[in-house]
Scaffold this motif. Structure first.
Motif, PDB file in Angstrom:
ATOM      1  N   GLY A 172      -0.174   7.954  -3.356  1.00  0.00           N
ATOM      2  CA  GLY A 172       0.782   7.165  -4.130  1.00  0.00           C
ATOM      3  C   GLY A 172       1.712   6.287  -3.316  1.00  0.00           C
ATOM      4  O   GLY A 172       1.888   5.104  -3.641  1.00  0.00           O
ATOM      5  N   PHE A 173       2.226   6.837  -2.227  1.00  0.00           N
ATOM      6  CA  PHE A 173       3.231   6.049  -1.492  1.00  0.00           C
ATOM      7  C   PHE A 173       2.608   4.846  -0.775  1.00  0.00           C
ATOM      8  O   PHE A 173       3.312   3.929  -0.381  1.00  0.00           O
ATOM      9  N   LEU A 174       1.277   4.871  -0.642  1.00  0.00           N
ATOM     10  CA  LEU A 174       0.612   3.726   0.011  1.00  0.00           C
ATOM     11  C   LEU A 174       0.269   2.623  -0.993  1.00  0.00           C
ATOM     12  O   LEU A 174      -0.020   1.502  -0.605  1.00  0.00           O
ATOM     13  N   LYS A 175       0.291   2.973  -2.287  1.00  0.00           N
ATOM     14  CA  LYS A 175      -0.159   2.014  -3.307  1.00  0.00           C
ATOM     15  C   LYS A 175       0.551   0.663  -3.232  1.00  0.00           C
ATOM     16  O   LYS A 175      -0.107  -0.360  -3.369  1.00  0.00           O
ATOM     17  N   PRO A 176       1.845   0.606  -3.051  1.00  0.00           N
ATOM     18  CA  PRO A 176       2.472  -0.725  -2.968  1.00  0.00           C
ATOM     19  C   PRO A 176       2.151  -1.461  -1.669  1.00  0.00           C
ATOM     20  O   PRO A 176       2.175  -2.697  -1.649  1.00  0.00           O
ATOM     21  N   ILE A 228      -1.619  -5.468   2.582  1.00  0.00           N
ATOM     22  CA  ILE A 228      -2.531  -5.438   3.733  1.00  0.00           C
ATOM     23  C   ILE A 228      -3.876  -6.053   3.361  1.00  0.00           C
ATOM     24  O   ILE A 228      -4.438  -6.861   4.102  1.00  0.00           O
ATOM     25  N   GLU A 229      -4.380  -5.684   2.171  1.00  0.00           N
ATOM     26  CA  GLU A 229      -5.716  -6.156   1.774  1.00  0.00           C
ATOM     27  C   GLU A 229      -5.732  -7.660   1.550  1.00  0.00           C
ATOM     28  O   GLU A 229      -6.677  -8.345   1.939  1.00  0.00           O
ATOM     29  N   VAL A 230      -4.695  -8.180   0.901  1.00  0.00           N
ATOM     30  CA  VAL A 230      -4.636  -9.622   0.674  1.00  0.00           C
ATOM     31  C   VAL A 230      -4.546 -10.340   2.015  1.00  0.00           C
ATOM     32  O   VAL A 230      -5.238 -11.338   2.259  1.00  0.00           O
ATOM     33  N   PHE A 231      -3.732  -9.794   2.892  1.00  0.00           N
ATOM     34  CA  PHE A 231      -3.610 -10.380   4.226  1.00  0.00           C
ATOM     35  C   PHE A 231      -4.968 -10.385   4.928  1.00  0.00           C
ATOM     36  O   PHE A 231      -5.393 -11.393   5.504  1.00  0.00           O
ATOM     37  N   SER A 232      -5.678  -9.244   4.814  1.00  0.00           N
ATOM     38  CA  SER A 232      -6.996  -9.127   5.453  1.00  0.00           C
ATOM     39  C   SER A 232      -7.969 -10.142   4.863  1.00  0.00           C
ATOM     40  O   SER A 232      -8.736 -10.795   5.586  1.00  0.00           O
ATOM     41  N   TYR A 247     -14.459  -4.786  -6.032  1.00  0.00           N
ATOM     42  CA  TYR A 247     -13.847  -5.453  -4.869  1.00  0.00           C
ATOM     43  C   TYR A 247     -12.365  -5.716  -5.116  1.00  0.00           C
ATOM     44  O   TYR A 247     -11.519  -5.437  -4.277  1.00  0.00           O
ATOM     45  N   TYR A 248     -12.058  -6.224  -6.311  1.00  0.00           N
ATOM     46  CA  TYR A 248     -10.658  -6.539  -6.599  1.00  0.00           C
ATOM     47  C   TYR A 248      -9.814  -5.278  -6.790  1.00  0.00           C
ATOM     48  O   TYR A 248      -8.635  -5.263  -6.459  1.00  0.00           O
ATOM     49  N   ARG A 249     -10.430  -4.223  -7.335  1.00  0.00           N
ATOM     50  CA  ARG A 249      -9.660  -2.985  -7.460  1.00  0.00           C
ATOM     51  C   ARG A 249      -9.341  -2.418  -6.077  1.00  0.00           C
ATOM     52  O   ARG A 249      -8.261  -1.897  -5.844  1.00  0.00           O
ATOM     53  N   GLU A 250     -10.301  -2.549  -5.165  1.00  0.00           N
ATOM     54  CA  GLU A 250     -10.063  -2.073  -3.802  1.00  0.00           C
ATOM     55  C   GLU A 250      -8.890  -2.817  -3.164  1.00  0.00           C
ATOM     56  O   GLU A 250      -8.161  -2.270  -2.347  1.00  0.00           O
TER      57      GLU A 250
END
Lengths: 352, 175
Positions: A254-258, A263-267, A243-246
């Protein structure tokens, strides 16, 4: 299920006299309004008085004046420490020990710097309702548990209270198993059951228009916030590595990694907020709608008798309709909150 | 607006009361109920499975029973058929035996009749011989009286007696 319908019917029966009383009291109001030249009906005041919190529990109006249950006020002043006194000292804007009820409706302290809000953990109307409903829920569940302890479940079908509570508990338990998974749903099932029954009971108590119901507990953002935070904690404290890795290092180009962690934390943060707002707004809106329907009678009292009479009928019919709708919403919102909580927990417990 | 601002007092009490409620119910409430319900569900599942097994067993037993019944029916019809055959054989044999017996009795009767007849004939012949002797005695006595006609009559009588004896012989041959 039959018993649930019975309860719904019973609640409806409870609710209808509430409307009936409003209709009767509207006649008094019409008399008052014609005397006082239509100016003293404070509709927003009535509505917000019903859905808001208060330092006393207003029970009913009598010709001699309102009857209210005074509640303890517990405040801590920065200068003079803890204070605990009955709320009847503060009635009608009275000042007691330097405290009075300010314009916001909260207790404020008069200090040389002006009005200061002290630390306030008073037993307000909502807190008392919370205590009563929690006590009621604890008694209901413990009595059910006692039935199961004292009877041979293999040779006896549940009766009475156990037959009423079992379908609800089993429903949530099954939902937990389906959404969280066979492995560790048992750990989360008690929380989901508690949350579901707590919300359901308070939703129904909120529809009942007189003491000990009538407090708008699940339509209060503090209550729903705490419930949503509990879900948030059970999601994030028991999240798996996967879950945390997701969240922080998902498998994306790669360019989406940062961007993805943001987005995930916000979600993850939005989930409890949406839970809070959904339950709070639904219950609040329901109560406001019912109160508005009842208030139509108050508003229409100053018009011609034909219009007043017909609108009274409409008001009562729509009030009844909305009460029934609220009974439905009471269940649906409890169900939705629990289901979403279980889904969020299930997502955080996923392994690959 | 104070509707969307959480009130600290209520927040505090909600945390305390909900935590307490959760602790009590999660400790003494729900696990007991859910474990009992699961126990019952397991028992129901097991009962259903057992019932299925019993039903399958019953079906098998019924089939066996039916087969046995059919076997018995076949055996019964076979025995009945054998019995019928035996009966028919016995009747046929009895009939045959009866026929043979009848034949035997008939032939015996016939032989006896023939014997009786012969002895009767012999008796008659002896009688005739005696008669003819007595007749010839009478004629001879008459002849002693000279009567020509008497003599001629005697000759005729003798001739007739001779023809009679040839008739008897012919009859004997026929039997």
């Amino acid at each position: 299920m039959k018993r649930i319908f019975l309860i719904l019917a019973a609640l409806t029966v409870f609710v209808i006299p509430g409307n009936g009383n409003s209709v009767i009291s509207s006649e008094d109001h019409s008399v008052i309004s014609s005397e006082a030249e239509k100016s003293d009906i404070d509709i927003p005041g009535i509505i917000f008085g019903h859905i808001g919190d208060d330092y006393e529990w207003h029970l009913l109006d009598t010709p001699k004046g309102p009857v209210a249950l005074p509640l303890p006020v517990i405040v801590r002043s920065k200068t003079s420490g803890w204070h605990c006194f009955s709320s009847h000292h503060l009635e009608h804007g009275a000042v007691y020990k330097g405290f009075h009820i300010g314009e916001s409706g909260k207790v404020v302290e008069d200090t040389p710097d002006g009005e200061v809000r002290p630390l306030d953990i008073s037993i307000t109307k909502n807190v008392l309702a919370l205590m009563l409903s929690s006590l009621l829920l604890a008694v209901l569940v413990l009595l059910t548990a006692r039935w199961y302890r004292r009877h041979d479940v293999l040779h006896e079908s549940p009766k009475g209270l156990a037959a009423l509570m079992e379908p609800l508990i089993v429903m949530v338990h099954t939902m937990a198993r389906e959404n969280i998974g066979e492995k560790d749903y048992r750990k989360f099932s008690p929380y989901l059951c508690t949350a579901f029954l707590f919300i359901l009971l308070n939703n129904f108590l909120g529809i009942i228009p007189f003491f000990p119901g009538g407090a708008n507990l699940t339509g209060n953002i503090a209550v729903t916030l705490v419930l949503a935070l509990c879900t948030f904690l059970s999601v994030n404290l028991f999240g798996t590595k996967h879950y945390y890795r997701e969240i922080f290092w998902p498998e994306v180009p790669g360019f989406l990694k940062p961007i993805m962690p943001v987005i995930e934390v916000f979600s993850a943060l939005v989930k409890p907020i949406s839970l809070t707002i959904r339950l709070f707004a639904n219950m609040l809106a329901g109560h406001i709608m019912i109160l508005c329907m009842v208030c139509i009678v108050f508003v229409m009292a100053e018009f011609a008798p034909v219009l007043f009479g017909s609108m009274t009928v409409i008001s009562v019919l729509f009030g009844l309709f909305l009460d029934l709708l609220e009974c439905l919403v009471a269940f649906i919102q409890a169900y939705v909150f629990t289901m979403l909580s279980s889904i969020y927990i299930g997502l955080a417990r996923a392994n690959e | 607006m104070n509707l969307v601002t959480p009130d600290t007092g209520l927040l505090f009490w909600m945390v305390v009361i909900f935590a307490l409620l959760f602790f009590i119910l999660a400790r003494f409430g729900f696990p007991i109920i859910t474990s009992m319900v699961e126990k019952r569900n397991a028992a129901i599942d097991k009962s259903l499975k057992d019932a299925d097994e019993v039903e399958a067993l019953m079906v098998a037993t019924m089939k066996e029973h039916d087969e046995m019944l059919a076997e018995i029916r076949r055996e019964q019809s076979r025995i009945l058929k054998e019995a019928t055959d035996a009966k028919n054989t016995i009747i046929a044999e009895a009939r045959e035996e009866a026929r043979a017996e009848r034949e035997k009795i008939l032939s015996e009767a016939r032989t006896q009749i023939a014997a009786e007849k012969e002895s009767a004939l012999r008796d008659i012949r002896r009688e005739v011989a005696v008669l003819s002797v007595s007749v010839s005695e009478k004629i001879l006595r008459d002849q002693l009286s000279p009567e020509a006609a008497g003599k001629a009559y005697l000759d005729r009588l003798i001739a007739e007696a001779g023809g009679m004896s040839t008739d008897i012989k012919a009859e004997e041959n026929a039997n």
